[in-house]
Design a protein around this motif. Structure first.
Motif, mmCIF file in Angstrom:
data_model
loop_
_atom_site.group_PDB
_atom_site.id
_atom_site.type_symbol
_atom_site.label_atom_id
_atom_site.label_comp_id
_atom_site.label_asym_id
_atom_site.label_seq_id
_atom_site.Cartn_x
_atom_site.Cartn_y
_atom_site.Cartn_z
ATOM 1 N N LEU A 1 -32.090 -24.385 -21.629
ATOM 2 C CA LEU A 1 -31.999 -25.716 -22.208
ATOM 3 C C LEU A 1 -32.592 -26.706 -21.222
ATOM 4 C CD1 LEU A 1 -28.431 -26.232 -23.764
ATOM 5 C CD2 LEU A 1 -30.595 -26.043 -24.995
ATOM 6 N N ILE A 2 -33.445 -27.589 -21.704
ATOM 7 C CA ILE A 2 -33.879 -28.719 -20.899
ATOM 8 C C ILE A 2 -32.780 -29.766 -20.994
ATOM 9 C CG2 ILE A 2 -35.645 -30.492 -20.576
ATOM 10 C CD1 ILE A 2 -37.540 -28.598 -22.172
ATOM 11 N N VAL A 3 -32.255 -30.195 -19.847
ATOM 12 C CA VAL A 3 -31.115 -31.109 -19.853
ATOM 13 C C VAL A 3 -31.393 -32.315 -18.965
ATOM 14 C CG1 VAL A 3 -29.400 -29.331 -20.360
ATOM 15 C CG2 VAL A 3 -29.986 -29.818 -17.982
ATOM 16 N N ARG A 4 -30.718 -33.368 -19.292
ATOM 17 C CA ARG A 4 -30.701 -34.586 -18.475
ATOM 18 C C ARG A 4 -29.294 -34.687 -17.911
ATOM 19 N NH1 ARG A 4 -29.674 -39.855 -20.281
ATOM 20 N NH2 ARG A 4 -30.433 -41.480 -18.885
ATOM 21 N N GLY B 1 -33.589 -31.246 -15.719
ATOM 22 C CA GLY B 1 -33.617 -29.881 -15.224
ATOM 23 C C GLY B 1 -33.550 -28.862 -16.342
ATOM 24 N N VAL B 2 -33.434 -27.625 -15.927
ATOM 25 C CA VAL B 2 -33.340 -26.502 -16.853
ATOM 26 C C VAL B 2 -32.010 -25.809 -16.628
ATOM 27 C CG1 VAL B 2 -34.295 -24.264 -17.478
ATOM 28 C CG2 VAL B 2 -35.828 -26.163 -16.960
ATOM 29 N N THR C 1 -31.211 -26.156 -12.751
ATOM 30 C CA THR C 1 -32.263 -26.269 -11.748
ATOM 31 C C THR C 1 -33.082 -27.519 -12.013
ATOM 32 O OG1 THR C 1 -32.396 -23.858 -11.613
ATOM 33 C CG2 THR C 1 -34.221 -25.108 -10.661
ATOM 34 N N GLU C 2 -33.201 -28.367 -11.004
ATOM 35 C CA GLU C 2 -33.918 -29.622 -11.163
ATOM 36 C C GLU C 2 -35.410 -29.401 -11.352
ATOM 37 O OE1 GLU C 2 -33.126 -32.907 -8.547
ATOM 38 O OE2 GLU C 2 -31.104 -32.183 -8.095
ATOM 39 N N LEU C 3 -36.020 -30.295 -12.127
ATOM 40 C CA LEU C 3 -37.466 -30.327 -12.317
ATOM 41 C C LEU C 3 -38.042 -31.541 -11.600
ATOM 42 C CD1 LEU C 3 -37.641 -29.551 -16.147
ATOM 43 C CD2 LEU C 3 -38.193 -27.964 -14.290
ATOM 44 N N PRO C 4 -39.260 -31.462 -11.116
ATOM 45 C CA PRO C 4 -39.874 -32.583 -10.395
ATOM 46 C C PRO C 4 -40.448 -33.643 -11.329
ATOM 47 C CG PRO C 4 -41.376 -30.737 -10.397
ATOM 48 C CD PRO C 4 -40.116 -30.257 -11.088
ATOM 49 N N ASP D 1 -48.920 -27.950 -21.085
ATOM 50 C CA ASP D 1 -48.613 -28.492 -19.762
ATOM 51 C C ASP D 1 -47.107 -28.628 -19.562
ATOM 52 O OD1 ASP D 1 -51.321 -28.626 -19.361
ATOM 53 O OD2 ASP D 1 -51.464 -30.787 -19.717
ATOM 54 N N LEU D 2 -46.395 -28.986 -20.615
ATOM 55 C CA LEU D 2 -44.936 -29.078 -20.508
ATOM 56 C C LEU D 2 -44.351 -27.711 -20.177
ATOM 57 C CD1 LEU D 2 -42.513 -30.974 -22.847
ATOM 58 C CD2 LEU D 2 -42.077 -28.585 -22.310
ATOM 59 N N ARG D 3 -44.836 -26.705 -20.840
ATOM 60 C CA ARG D 3 -44.329 -25.354 -20.577
ATOM 61 C C ARG D 3 -44.581 -24.941 -19.134
ATOM 62 N NH1 ARG D 3 -45.004 -20.165 -24.654
ATOM 63 N NH2 ARG D 3 -43.603 -18.755 -23.499
ATOM 64 N N ALA D 4 -45.750 -25.286 -18.607
ATOM 65 C CA ALA D 4 -46.053 -24.969 -17.211
ATOM 66 C C ALA D 4 -45.167 -25.765 -16.259
ATOM 67 C CB ALA D 4 -47.527 -25.255 -16.933
ATOM 68 N N ALA D 5 -44.843 -27.011 -16.627
ATOM 69 C CA ALA D 5 -44.021 -27.854 -15.770
ATOM 70 C C ALA D 5 -42.616 -27.292 -15.588
ATOM 71 C CB ALA D 5 -43.947 -29.269 -16.346
ATOM 72 N N LEU D 6 -42.120 -26.576 -16.587
ATOM 73 C CA LEU D 6 -40.772 -26.012 -16.489
ATOM 74 C C LEU D 6 -40.691 -24.890 -15.461
ATOM 75 C CD1 LEU D 6 -39.590 -25.894 -20.211
ATOM 76 C CD2 LEU D 6 -39.365 -27.728 -18.540
#
Length: 299
Positions: free
Chosen positions: A2-5, A17-18, A25-28, A42-47
Motif C-alpha cells: 500500500l502506498i501510504v501517507r 511510503g510503502v 518504508t519511506e519514499l524520497p 516512472d511512478l512504479r520505478a519510484a516505489l
C-alpha cells in the motif's frame, strides 16, 4: 503493498511510503501529489527507491490525499444506486433513470484534500438532515496524465433527506465538512488482477452491535473506469492527481440513518478497510481547517 501517507515517529512533517506486512518504508518524495505527477511507469520505478523503515505500529496514518489533490465521485453507476435514488426522490425520480442510461455519466466534485478524513478518524452527519448514510465505494487513484495508478477505499457520505427533496441540492447533500473519508492507502494498479471482480462490504456498528451490513461487487458496475476517467479529464486538469469514487451499490433501506457514535467499516477486497466514527455537525471536525489534531499534518 500500500502506498501510504503517514507521520514517522518523532517527525514534524508527513511522509509518503510503502506499507508491506508490518513495516512502512519511506519514499524520497514530499507528497502523494508529487508521486501522482509522474507517468505510471516512472511512478512504479519510484516505489523501488526507498529510505528509512518503520514498524507499522509506530506510525500515524493520514489520508492518502494532499497538496492540490481533489476527490470527485460518479453517481448512479449501479442498478441498486438508481433504485435507491428513485425511491428517495420526491419530485424528480426520472432524473436518475435518465442518467443511468445516458451516454454521459454523472460526475461531481466531492472534496478538497484538506477536508478529507482518513482511517480511524471521523465522518459527520448534517444537523439539518434527517437521513444520512455512508456510501462505500472503490476509489480510482488517477495521476495528472489521466492514468489509473491505484485503488483506494472511499466513504462518500450522503444526506438522503436533502438530495431527496430536489436533485439540485446534490452539492449540499454531498459536500460538507466531514462528508468524505479516504484510506487507508493506495493499492497499486498492477497488484490488482481484475478491478471488476472486487467485493465491497459495509458494516455499521452501534453500541457494540451490527445494525446494518451488506456486500456487493464491482462486477455490477454499469460503466467502465476508463470511461469515467475520460469524462472527468475532458475539461479539467489535476496537476497533483485526483481520486475518483466510482459509485455505490450498497444503500441502506429507508428510513435507516446514521447516528453519532456509530462506527462505519468499509472493506474493498485486495484494497483495504476504511473505518470511521460518526459525529454530528461540523464543530467536531473544525480541526480539519488547521490540521492541529494531526501531528505534522500541514497540508
Amino acid at each position: 503493498m500500500l502506498i501510504v501517507r503517514f507521520v514517522p515517529p518523532g517527525a514534524e512533517r508527513p511522509a509518503v511510503g510503502v506499507r508491506a506486512a508490518d513495516t512502512v518504508t519511506e519514499l524520497p518524495v514530499g507528497s502523494v501529489g508529487e508521486l501522482l505527477g509522474l507517468p505510471l511507469a516512472d511512478l512504479r520505478a519510484a516505489l523501488a527507491t526507498t529510505g528509512a523503515v518503520h514498524a507499522a505500529a509506530d506510525v500515524a496514518l493520514l489520508p492518502p490525499v494532499d497538496q492540490r489533490m481533489e476527490v470527485w465521485a460518479a453517481g448512479v453507476t449501479y442498478q441498486r444506486s438508481r433504485e435507491a435514488r428513485i425511491t428517495e426522490s420526491e419530485r424528480a425520480a426520472d432524473v436518475y433513470d435518465l442518467v443511468y442510461d445516458a451516454q454521459r455519466p454523472e460526475l461531481f466534485f466531492k472534496s478538497a484534500s484538506w477536508r478529507v478524513t482518513g482511517d480511524g478518524e471521523s465522518v459527520s452527519v448534517r444537523t439539518d438532515s434527517e437521513i444520512d448514510v455512508p456510501e462505500p465505494e472503490l476509489g480510482l487513484v488517477v495521476n495528472r496524465h489521466a492514468e489509473v495508478v491505484g485503488y483506494t477505499v472511499v466513504n462518500d457520505m450522503s444526506s438522503r433527506t436533502i438530495e431527496g427533496v430536489n436533485p439540485l441540492y446534490l452539492p449540499q447533500a454531498k459536500i460538507y465538512l466531514g462528508g468524505c473519508a479516504v484510506g487507508p492507502g493506495v493499492r497499486p494498479v498492477w497488484e490488482v488482477a481484475d478491478p471488476y471482480a472486487l467485493t465491497i462490504e459495509l458494516t455499521i456498528h452501534r453500541d457494540g452491535e451490527v445494525v446494518w451490513s451488506g456486500a456487493t461487487s464491482t462486477s455490477l458496475l454499469r460503466r467502465g473506469f476508463d470511461e469515467l476517467v475520460a469524462y472527468l479529464f475532458r475539461a479539467e486538469v489535476f496537476p497533483d492527481g485526483v481520486v475518483l469514487a466510482t459509485g455505490t451499490a450498497l444503500v441502506p433501506d429507508l428510513p435507516f440513518t446514521l447516528a453519532a457514535g456509530d462506527r462505519v467499516a468499509i472493506t474493498v477486497g485486495e484494497v483495504g478497510t476504511l473505518t470511521s466514527t460518526v459525529v454530528s455537525g461540523k464543530e467536531p471536525l473544525a480541526w480539519l481547517a488547521t490540521g492541529r489534531e494531526r501531528r505534522g499534518d500541514t497540508r
